[in-house]
Design an enzyme around this catalytic site. Sequence first.
Site, PDB file in Angstrom:
ATOM      1  N   GLY A  71       0.643  -1.368   0.178  1.00  7.77           N
ATOM      2  CA  GLY A  71       0.284  -0.245  -0.097  1.00  7.77           C
ATOM      3  C   GLY A  71       1.168   1.139   0.198  1.00  7.77           C
ATOM      4  O   GLY A  71       0.594   2.242  -0.550  1.00  7.77           O
ATOM      5  N   THR A  72       1.679   1.239   0.665  1.00  6.16           N
ATOM      6  CA  THR A  72       2.240   2.390   0.219  1.00  6.16           C
ATOM      7  C   THR A  72       3.197   2.865  -0.324  1.00  6.16           C
ATOM      8  O   THR A  72       3.311   3.895  -0.591  1.00  6.16           O
ATOM      9  CB  THR A  72       3.543   2.073   1.729  1.00  6.16           C
ATOM     10  OG1 THR A  72       3.490   1.863   2.875  1.00  6.16           O
ATOM     11  CG2 THR A  72       4.250   3.277   1.917  1.00  6.16           C
ATOM     12  N   ASN A 150      -8.503   3.761   7.850  1.00  3.44           N
ATOM     13  CA  ASN A 150      -8.389   2.738   9.233  1.00  3.44           C
ATOM     14  C   ASN A 150      -8.714   2.319  10.389  1.00  3.44           C
ATOM     15  O   ASN A 150      -8.445   1.256  10.892  1.00  3.44           O
ATOM     16  CB  ASN A 150      -6.625   2.508   8.456  1.00  3.44           C
ATOM     17  CG  ASN A 150      -6.316   3.830   8.652  1.00  3.44           C
ATOM     18  OD1 ASN A 150      -6.172   4.704   8.023  1.00  3.44           O
ATOM     19  ND2 ASN A 150      -4.914   3.880   9.697  1.00  3.44           N
ATOM     20  N   GLN A 178      -7.766  -0.086   2.882  1.00  6.13           N
ATOM     21  CA  GLN A 178      -8.490  -1.188   3.956  1.00  6.13           C
ATOM     22  C   GLN A 178     -10.205  -1.749   3.750  1.00  6.13           C
ATOM     23  O   GLN A 178     -10.400  -2.734   3.676  1.00  6.13           O
ATOM     24  CB  GLN A 178      -9.111  -0.054   4.861  1.00  6.13           C
ATOM     25  CG  GLN A 178      -7.777   0.336   6.360  1.00  6.13           C
ATOM     26  CD  GLN A 178      -7.463  -0.686   7.454  1.00  6.13           C
ATOM     27  OE1 GLN A 178      -8.459  -1.782   7.430  1.00  6.13           O
ATOM     28  NE2 GLN A 178      -5.817  -0.829   7.587  1.00  6.13           N
ATOM     29  N   SER A 198      -2.985  -3.784  -0.745  1.00 13.02           N
ATOM     30  CA  SER A 198      -2.054  -4.280  -0.178  1.00 13.02           C
ATOM     31  C   SER A 198      -2.608  -5.206   0.302  1.00 13.02           C
ATOM     32  O   SER A 198      -3.907  -5.980   0.747  1.00 13.02           O
ATOM     33  CB  SER A 198      -2.041  -3.408   1.281  1.00 13.02           C
ATOM     34  OG  SER A 198      -0.751  -3.915   1.853  1.00 13.02           O
ATOM     35  N   HIS A 200      -1.403  -7.820   2.578  1.00 13.75           N
ATOM     36  CA  HIS A 200      -2.005  -8.535   3.955  1.00 13.75           C
ATOM     37  C   HIS A 200      -2.819  -7.914   4.329  1.00 13.75           C
ATOM     38  O   HIS A 200      -3.222  -8.045   5.999  1.00 13.75           O
ATOM     39  CB  HIS A 200      -0.370  -7.798   4.107  1.00 13.75           C
ATOM     40  CG  HIS A 200      -0.567  -6.549   5.138  1.00 13.75           C
ATOM     41  ND1 HIS A 200      -0.477  -6.118   6.240  1.00 13.75           N
ATOM     42  CD2 HIS A 200      -0.281  -5.879   4.593  1.00 13.75           C
ATOM     43  CE1 HIS A 200       0.190  -5.035   6.586  1.00 13.75           C
ATOM     44  NE2 HIS A 200      -0.109  -4.937   5.067  1.00 13.75           N
ATOM     45  N   THR A 236      12.568  -6.888  -9.089  1.00 13.06           N
ATOM     46  CA  THR A 236      12.502  -8.162  -9.904  1.00 13.06           C
ATOM     47  C   THR A 236      11.450  -8.771  -9.551  1.00 13.06           C
ATOM     48  O   THR A 236      10.842  -8.195  -8.372  1.00 13.06           O
ATOM     49  CB  THR A 236      13.264  -9.206  -9.559  1.00 13.06           C
ATOM     50  OG1 THR A 236      14.840  -8.830  -9.863  1.00 13.06           O
ATOM     51  CG2 THR A 236      13.639 -10.857  -9.533  1.00 13.06           C
ATOM     52  N   CYS A 325       1.743   5.983  17.878  1.00 13.08           N
ATOM     53  CA  CYS A 325       2.617   6.486  19.625  1.00 13.08           C
ATOM     54  C   CYS A 325       4.163   6.811  18.380  1.00 13.08           C
ATOM     55  O   CYS A 325       4.443   5.216  17.976  1.00 13.08           O
ATOM     56  CB  CYS A 325       2.965   5.096  20.075  1.00 13.08           C
ATOM     57  SG  CYS A 325       1.901   5.608  21.681  1.00 13.08           S
TER      58      CYS A 325
HETATM   59  N1  PLP Z   1      -3.320   2.698   3.787  1.00  9.47           N
HETATM   60  C1  PLP Z   1      -3.890   2.050   4.945  1.00  9.47           C
HETATM   61  C2  PLP Z   1      -5.270   3.161   4.799  1.00  9.47           C
HETATM   62  C3  PLP Z   1      -2.825   1.187   6.063  1.00  9.47           C
HETATM   63  O1  PLP Z   1      -4.620   0.932   6.405  1.00  9.47           O
HETATM   64  C4  PLP Z   1      -2.079   1.057   5.572  1.00  9.47           C
HETATM   65  C5  PLP Z   1      -1.600  -0.109   6.189  1.00  9.47           C
HETATM   66  O2  PLP Z   1      -1.548  -0.006   7.522  1.00  9.47           O
HETATM   67  C6  PLP Z   1      -1.380   1.120   4.607  1.00  9.47           C
HETATM   68  C7  PLP Z   1      -2.050   1.943   3.687  1.00  9.47           C
HETATM   69  C8  PLP Z   1      -0.289   0.819   4.384  1.00  9.47           C
HETATM   70  O3  PLP Z   1      -0.260  -0.224   3.296  1.00  9.47           O
HETATM   71  P1  PLP Z   1       1.594  -1.082   3.507  1.00  9.47           P
HETATM   72  O4  PLP Z   1       1.371  -1.677   4.778  1.00  9.47           O
HETATM   73  O5  PLP Z   1       1.053  -2.539   2.374  1.00  9.47           O
HETATM   74  O6  PLP Z   1       2.813   0.020   3.258  1.00  9.47           O
END
Ligand code: PLP
Length: 385
Positions: A71-72, A150, A178, A198, A200, A236, A325
């Site tokens: 996601g990031t 989230n 999310q 994402s 996970h 890769t 935190c």
């Molecule tokens: N965006 C949202 C709304 C998320 O909840 C998260 C992860 O907590 C991310 C982006 C980041 O995703 P990733 O952990 O796959 O980098």
Amino acid sequence: MKTVYLDNAATTSVAPEVLEEMLPFFKEEFGNPSSFHSFGSSQMEAIEKARGQVARLLGAKCEEIFFTSGGTESDNQAIRGAVKIDSARTGIVTSAVEHPAVMETANVLEDEGNSLGIVGVNKNGELDLESLKGLVNQQTAIVSIMAANNETGVIMPLKKAAKITHEAGALFHTDAVQMVGKVPIDVHALNIDILSLSAHKLHGPKGVGAIYIKKGIKLPPILTGGHQEKGVRSGTYNTPGIVGLGKAAELALTHLNDTASKERKLRESFEKQVLESCPGSFVVADGAEYRLPGTVTIIFEGIESEAVLTLLDMQGVYASSGSACSTGSKNPSHVLYAMGIDYTLANSALRFSLSRYTTKEEIKRTVELLSKVVERLRSISPYTQ
Ligand code: PLP
């Protein structure tokens, strides 16, 4: 001790079917899909199968899906790429409740000279569409509004936000990390230009995700290199991860309606029981029109959320705090702050997030434990004396 995991918004367990599908790609099928020889290149089939599985979950075309590290990265590419497309359009508009993957990226770009507009939310955490209208203009490159929050689980009005964005000629991106796999989403019906997801968060592996880019949009890459993924994302292929994401997407689609209704029922029953058994507690964004089925933040007035978390943890129940935190200093949640919730209350917020594996018994155990923990902490809290 049997544990109860109610932190699925942070990450989810890898589904057994997903792990099974991934294993051969850690063992005998280890070739590089970009290799000339058939040992490697034959793995492209598995990558393309995964692309189809992800595309189906989003209502997208296969050629609109590109694999990333999560996601990031997808959020970074959406925003950093969009501001480079047209030198006359470098502005960014986003909401006050975004994940740091969007918020921090937008802040860094603002420091580098891009304009930044922040759309507020109401007390239920819902997007202020009128404020969005006022912020988007002919200089805006991209509007980035998350699909579901989230912390609160509030679902944003994507179709309306995309319409406002397109009227000003800008691109519409949504961080759907999310939401994907929890409720149906159709990128074409919603008119989304770019979407991040994402693996996970939907019972897939960590460190892999995807970006949907609507056909016709030329989004510049943020990683340059070996031109994998048609040059949109070099590097890769993470074959086991991509295969895992594909399988997770397929399972999510298969279970979508059942999971949503099961999670919703359990979450509603959880909320009801907690409010009954813990006086002085309330559900954040209770009045929101649409929320994710399985995510809820509850505030327990007069109690530090970290104290509750610690006591729950000692009994094998895992949830999370509504406040972030970092490096030892406690910051109030920017999401709750944007909703007008003050610092003290924000520090009493706990998030519980369910998954398709959450059971009624787990909910019962959590409620029983919570009421004891809250009662105990209230009896020693200086605020409640
Ligand atoms: N965006 C949202 C709304 C998320 O909840 C998260 C992860 O907590 C991310 C982006 C980041 O995703 P990733 O952990 O796959 O980098």
